[in-house]
Design a protein around this motif. Structure first.
Motif, PDB file in Angstrom:
ATOM      1  N   ALA A  14       0.825  -1.215   0.000  1.00 15.80           N
ATOM      2  CA  ALA A  14       0.000   0.000   0.000  1.00 15.80           C
ATOM      3  C   ALA A  14       0.857   1.262   0.000  1.00 15.80           C
ATOM      4  N   ILE A  16       2.450   4.247  -2.906  1.00 19.85           N
ATOM      5  CA  ILE A  16       1.745   5.002  -3.950  1.00 19.85           C
ATOM      6  C   ILE A  16       1.287   4.098  -5.099  1.00 19.85           C
ATOM      7  N   VAL A  35      -3.608  -5.359   0.634  1.00 20.60           N
ATOM      8  CA  VAL A  35      -2.967  -5.967   1.800  1.00 20.60           C
ATOM      9  C   VAL A  35      -1.595  -5.329   2.017  1.00 20.60           C
ATOM     10  N   ARG A  37       1.682  -5.065   5.079  1.00 26.82           N
ATOM     11  CA  ARG A  37       2.115  -5.648   6.360  1.00 26.82           C
ATOM     12  C   ARG A  37       2.013  -4.645   7.507  1.00 26.82           C
ATOM     13  N   GLY A  39       0.408  -1.010   6.859  1.00 24.44           N
ATOM     14  CA  GLY A  39      -0.727  -0.131   6.564  1.00 24.44           C
ATOM     15  C   GLY A  39      -0.320   0.826   5.463  1.00 24.44           C
ATOM     16  N   THR A  44       8.423   3.365   1.295  1.00 22.00           N
ATOM     17  CA  THR A  44       9.220   4.458   0.718  1.00 22.00           C
ATOM     18  C   THR A  44       8.367   5.655   0.312  1.00 22.00           C
ATOM     19  N   ALA A  51       8.543  15.233  -5.414  1.00 21.50           N
ATOM     20  CA  ALA A  51       8.610  15.810  -6.768  1.00 21.50           C
ATOM     21  C   ALA A  51       7.910  14.890  -7.769  1.00 21.50           C
ATOM     22  N   ALA A 224      -1.433  -7.713   6.740  1.00 15.02           N
ATOM     23  CA  ALA A 224      -0.797  -9.039   6.769  1.00 15.02           C
ATOM     24  C   ALA A 224       0.485  -8.963   5.946  1.00 15.02           C
ATOM     25  N   GLU A 225       1.491  -9.696   6.386  1.00 12.18           N
ATOM     26  CA  GLU A 225       2.718  -9.774   5.584  1.00 12.18           C
ATOM     27  C   GLU A 225       2.603 -11.009   4.696  1.00 12.18           C
ATOM     28  N   GLY A 255       6.870  -2.640  -3.643  1.00  7.11           N
ATOM     29  CA  GLY A 255       8.069  -1.802  -3.715  1.00  7.11           C
ATOM     30  C   GLY A 255       9.339  -2.650  -3.705  1.00  7.11           C
ATOM     31  N   LEU A 261       8.207 -12.124  -3.695  1.00  2.00           N
ATOM     32  CA  LEU A 261       6.885 -12.568  -4.167  1.00  2.00           C
ATOM     33  C   LEU A 261       6.921 -12.826  -5.678  1.00  2.00           C
ATOM     34  N   TRP A 351      14.996   9.731   8.572  1.00  3.93           N
ATOM     35  CA  TRP A 351      14.254   8.585   8.028  1.00  3.93           C
ATOM     36  C   TRP A 351      15.101   7.901   6.965  1.00  3.93           C
ATOM     37  N   GLY A 353      14.646   5.318   3.600  1.00  6.03           N
ATOM     38  CA  GLY A 353      13.691   4.703   2.675  1.00  6.03           C
ATOM     39  C   GLY A 353      14.412   3.823   1.661  1.00  6.03           C
ATOM     40  N   HIS A 382      13.855   6.107  -8.427  1.00  3.64           N
ATOM     41  CA  HIS A 382      13.808   7.485  -7.912  1.00  3.64           C
ATOM     42  C   HIS A 382      12.509   8.205  -8.306  1.00  3.64           C
ATOM     43  N   MET A 385       6.955   8.184  -6.994  1.00  7.38           N
ATOM     44  CA  MET A 385       5.826   9.094  -6.769  1.00  7.38           C
ATOM     45  C   MET A 385       5.356   9.624  -8.130  1.00  7.38           C
TER      46      MET A 385
HETATM   47  C1  LIG Z   1      15.040   9.858  -0.110  1.00 10.46           C
HETATM   48  C2  LIG Z   1      14.068   9.560  -1.236  1.00 10.46           C
HETATM   49  C3  LIG Z   1      13.554  10.601  -1.998  1.00 10.46           C
HETATM   50  C4  LIG Z   1      12.664  10.335  -3.043  1.00 10.46           C
HETATM   51  N1  LIG Z   1      12.132  11.374  -3.762  1.00 10.46           N
HETATM   52  C5  LIG Z   1      11.269  11.134  -4.776  1.00 10.46           C
HETATM   53  C6  LIG Z   1      10.669  12.222  -5.496  1.00 10.46           C
HETATM   54  O1  LIG Z   1      10.869  13.389  -5.194  1.00 10.46           O
HETATM   55  N2  LIG Z   1       9.852  11.900  -6.548  1.00 10.46           N
HETATM   56  C7  LIG Z   1       9.588  10.612  -6.918  1.00 10.46           C
HETATM   57  O2  LIG Z   1       8.869  10.412  -7.892  1.00 10.46           O
HETATM   58  N3  LIG Z   1      10.095   9.574  -6.206  1.00 10.46           N
HETATM   59  C8  LIG Z   1      10.922   9.788  -5.158  1.00 10.46           C
HETATM   60  N4  LIG Z   1      11.462   8.757  -4.450  1.00 10.46           N
HETATM   61  C9  LIG Z   1      11.134   7.382  -4.852  1.00 10.46           C
HETATM   62  C10 LIG Z   1       9.737   6.971  -4.385  1.00 10.46           C
HETATM   63  O3  LIG Z   1       9.548   7.346  -3.032  1.00 10.46           O
HETATM   64  C11 LIG Z   1       9.545   5.456  -4.536  1.00 10.46           C
HETATM   65  O4  LIG Z   1       9.890   5.060  -5.847  1.00 10.46           O
HETATM   66  C12 LIG Z   1       8.077   5.082  -4.301  1.00 10.46           C
HETATM   67  O5  LIG Z   1       7.658   5.546  -3.045  1.00 10.46           O
HETATM   68  C13 LIG Z   1       7.892   3.568  -4.376  1.00 10.46           C
HETATM   69  O6  LIG Z   1       6.520   3.315  -4.146  1.00 10.46           O
HETATM   70  P1  LIG Z   1       5.979   1.838  -4.035  1.00 10.46           P
HETATM   71  O7  LIG Z   1       4.519   1.922  -3.857  1.00 10.46           O
HETATM   72  O8  LIG Z   1       6.513   1.020  -5.173  1.00 10.46           O
HETATM   73  O9  LIG Z   1       6.707   1.229  -2.722  1.00 10.46           O
HETATM   74  P2  LIG Z   1       6.540   1.572  -1.184  1.00 10.46           P
HETATM   75  O10 LIG Z   1       6.056   2.945  -0.945  1.00 10.46           O
HETATM   76  O11 LIG Z   1       7.811   1.172  -0.518  1.00 10.46           O
HETATM   77  O12 LIG Z   1       5.380   0.615  -0.730  1.00 10.46           O
HETATM   78  C14 LIG Z   1       5.536  -0.780  -0.617  1.00 10.46           C
HETATM   79  C15 LIG Z   1       4.580  -1.290   0.445  1.00 10.46           C
HETATM   80  O13 LIG Z   1       4.603  -2.712   0.423  1.00 10.46           O
HETATM   81  C16 LIG Z   1       4.478  -3.182   1.743  1.00 10.46           C
HETATM   82  N5  LIG Z   1       4.998  -4.557   1.753  1.00 10.46           N
HETATM   83  C17 LIG Z   1       6.253  -4.963   1.476  1.00 10.46           C
HETATM   84  N6  LIG Z   1       6.327  -6.306   1.509  1.00 10.46           N
HETATM   85  C18 LIG Z   1       5.097  -6.751   1.835  1.00 10.46           C
HETATM   86  C19 LIG Z   1       4.547  -8.067   2.030  1.00 10.46           C
HETATM   87  N7  LIG Z   1       5.296  -9.155   1.878  1.00 10.46           N
HETATM   88  N8  LIG Z   1       3.240  -8.160   2.362  1.00 10.46           N
HETATM   89  C20 LIG Z   1       2.463  -7.046   2.528  1.00 10.46           C
HETATM   90  N9  LIG Z   1       2.950  -5.782   2.349  1.00 10.46           N
HETATM   91  C21 LIG Z   1       4.238  -5.647   1.992  1.00 10.46           C
HETATM   92  C22 LIG Z   1       5.276  -2.183   2.574  1.00 10.46           C
HETATM   93  O14 LIG Z   1       4.834  -2.185   3.926  1.00 10.46           O
HETATM   94  C23 LIG Z   1       4.968  -0.870   1.854  1.00 10.46           C
HETATM   95  O15 LIG Z   1       3.886  -0.190   2.453  1.00 10.46           O
HETATM   96  C24 LIG Z   1      12.314   8.988  -3.366  1.00 10.46           C
HETATM   97  C25 LIG Z   1      12.813   7.956  -2.574  1.00 10.46           C
HETATM   98  C26 LIG Z   1      13.674   8.226  -1.516  1.00 10.46           C
HETATM   99  C27 LIG Z   1      14.182   7.091  -0.670  1.00 10.46           C
END
Ligand SMILES: Cc1cc2nc3c(=O)[nH]c(=O)nc-3n(C[C@H](O)[C@H](O)[C@H](O)COP(=O)(O)OP(=O)(O)OC[C@H]3O[C@@H](n4cnc5c(N)ncnc54)[C@H](O)[C@@H]3O)c2cc1C
Length: 416
Positions: A14, A16, A35, A37, A39, A44, A51, A224-225, A255, A261, A351, A353, A382, A385
């Motif tokens: 959950a 972005i 789902v 693990r 919320g 990240t 941005a 749940a994980e 992410g 998985l 933090w 990430g 990178h 978002m």
């Molecule tokens: C310092 C920093 C700055 C950044 N700045 C930018 C920016 O300005 N612009 C931009 O576009 N991007 C930016 N990014 C990148 C961006 O934040 C990430 O690419 C994006 O948040 C990834 O989103 P996601 O949904 O793929 O993963 P995540 O946000 O990591 O979400 C994954 C989710 O999966 C859950 N999860 C993992 N494994 C399991 C499992 N087995 N079962 C259930 N749940 C699970 C986790 O709890 C988590 O909530 C930045 C990253 C960092 C670290």
């Protein structure tokens, strides 16, 4: 829409990508269970710089990367570090990362990054408008500033690539930079400005806002994980923490944690975490900045978030398990003060990430090699978002069996 009325989907993760995919699938008529693990927005997507880099196209592996290897290995607090403890595990990823620096690969990667980021502005605007969250997104562009002629000259390859691919940008001089950001130190002589880019004032609030809208239209959120995912005779099943979820479709959007998985569906993807840090600093009443700004030579960003100034930086290849090393972000404070002299350097929080990254900087989006019912949506590095809502739209169309509106083959999981 009616044809999907009784269809079900599970979305794992959950952040972005997962939250916006769950929302769009639910809106398209699926009954969706999201789902996570922990919320919504616990990964990240919580702490980035906010941005939305519309038309971003420069991959992370560029010609000349080989010369950075000694500092990657021997400077533990440099902007780009590989930890020795993770080196053996990261070697296949790193080797492929270096191969992606070849000219034809760079061009390919830029072209297909742009294929997604060019839609980011429109997809974000539609989403934020429909959720009435528009006041959390500002049309302020994406600005990189450079103090020295040498620092700016080092961006030549990136600028040539952007021009070749067709990504619009403006070159700014010192006066232009001061006009845009009068409170920045007047030391910056050169700038690169992508004016169509947007800025999320509070990425966490935005992701929670999408999750709330998803629940409002009937979506379910479960904690749940997930540890195993498999195919049944009809549909898929995801299990973890003694819970079991069954559905017609499964979206893996976990992410940087997606590999474990995805591998269960025969993918063996090259995915590693490019770890990055943030530090929150107090908000400035006046004499602040009005957009996220990259200090080009020093590789960090200052972003004027709703709850303060956020400094983000660093790429650390050190896996998912190792704890944070906050020295990496703290050592940048004097440089941040130099960049914005009015900055209050009182640390509020720090933090770590995990950017989910592939060696070619392209996300993995599409059906798994083994099952049409399992859709991968991870590896956004990178730009997660930026690309989240556009990815969600693609995921929805794949689940609906709609004809592709863009070329999807560059994002397939078995490309490595
Ligand atoms: C310092 C920093 C700055 C950044 N700045 C930018 C920016 O300005 N612009 C931009 O576009 N991007 C930016 N990014 C990148 C961006 O934040 C990430 O690419 C994006 O948040 C990834 O989103 P996601 O949904 O793929 O993963 P995540 O946000 O990591 O979400 C994954 C989710 O999966 C859950 N999860 C993992 N494994 C399991 C499992 N087995 N079962 C259930 N749940 C699970 C986790 O709890 C988590 O909530 C930045 C990253 C960092 C670290």
């Amino acid at each position: 829409m009616a044809a999907n009325q009784n269809k079900t989907a599970i979305v794992v993760g959950a952040g972005i990508v997962g939250v916006s995919s769950a929302y769009m699938l639910q809106k398209a008529g699926f009954s969706v269970t999201l789902v996570d693990r922990v919320g919504p927005c616990s990964g990240t997507s919580y702490g980035n710089a906010g941005a939305i880099v519309v038309d971003g196209c420069v991959p992370n592996s560029m010609p000349g990367i080989l010369k950075d290897i000694p500092s990657m290995l021997f400077d533990a607090t440099g902007p780009l570090t590989v930890r020795w403890s993770h080196l053996a595990k990261a070697t296949p990823w790193l080797l492929r990362f270096m191969m992606e620096a070849r000219e034809e690969r760079v061009r390919h990667n830029a072209k297909f990054l742009y294929q997604i980021t060019k839609h980011a502005g429109r997809d974000w605007s539609r989403l934020m408008k429909s959720l009435k969250l528009d006041d959390l997104m500002k049309d302020v562009g994406w600005l990189k500033v450079y103090e020295s002629d040498e620092g700016f000259a080092q961006t030549l390859e990136a600028r040539e690539l952007m021009s070749e691919v067709g990504c619009p940008f403006d070159i700014l001089d010192a006066t232009d930079i001061q006009d845009l950001e009068p409170n920045l130190n007047a030391i910056f002589k050169h700038g690169i400005f992508q004016k169509k880019s947007r800025f999320l004032l509070n990425p966490e609030k935005v992701v929670h806002g999408i999750a709330d809208a998803f629940k409002h239209i009937g979506g379910q959120i479960e904690i749940a994980e997930i540890s195993t995912v498999s195919e049944m005779e009809a549909g898929v099943v995801a299990k973890g923490n003694g819970k079991e979820f069954k559905a017609d479709k499964l979206v893996i959007a976990a992410g940087a944690w997606s590999k474990i998985l995805a591998d269960q569906f025969g993918a063996n993807v090259l995915l590693d975490a490019e770890r990055g840090y943030h530090m929150m600093l107090p908000a400035l009443e006046d004499k602040t900045i009005s957009r996220p700004i990259v200090y080009g030579e020093k590789s960090f960003v200052l972003a004027p978030m709703e709850r303060g100034i956020r400094m983000t930086s660093q790429v650390e290849i050190a896996g998912l398990e190792r704890g944070p090393d906050f020295r990496r972000i703290r050592k940048l404070l004097p440089l941040a003060k130099r960049m914005l002299p009015t900055l209050n350097t009182q640390e509020q929080d720090v933090w770590l990430g995990h950017r989910p990254s592939t060696p070619d900087s392209l996300p993995i989006i599409g059906c798994s090699p083994k099952s049409k019912n399992v859709i991968f949506a991870f590896g956004h590095q990178h730009y997660g978002m930026t690309m989240g809502p556009t990815t969600a739209r693609i995921v929805r169309d794949i689940a609906l069996g709609k004809e592709d509106t863009i070329e999807l083959w560059p994002y397939r999981a078995d490309r490595f």
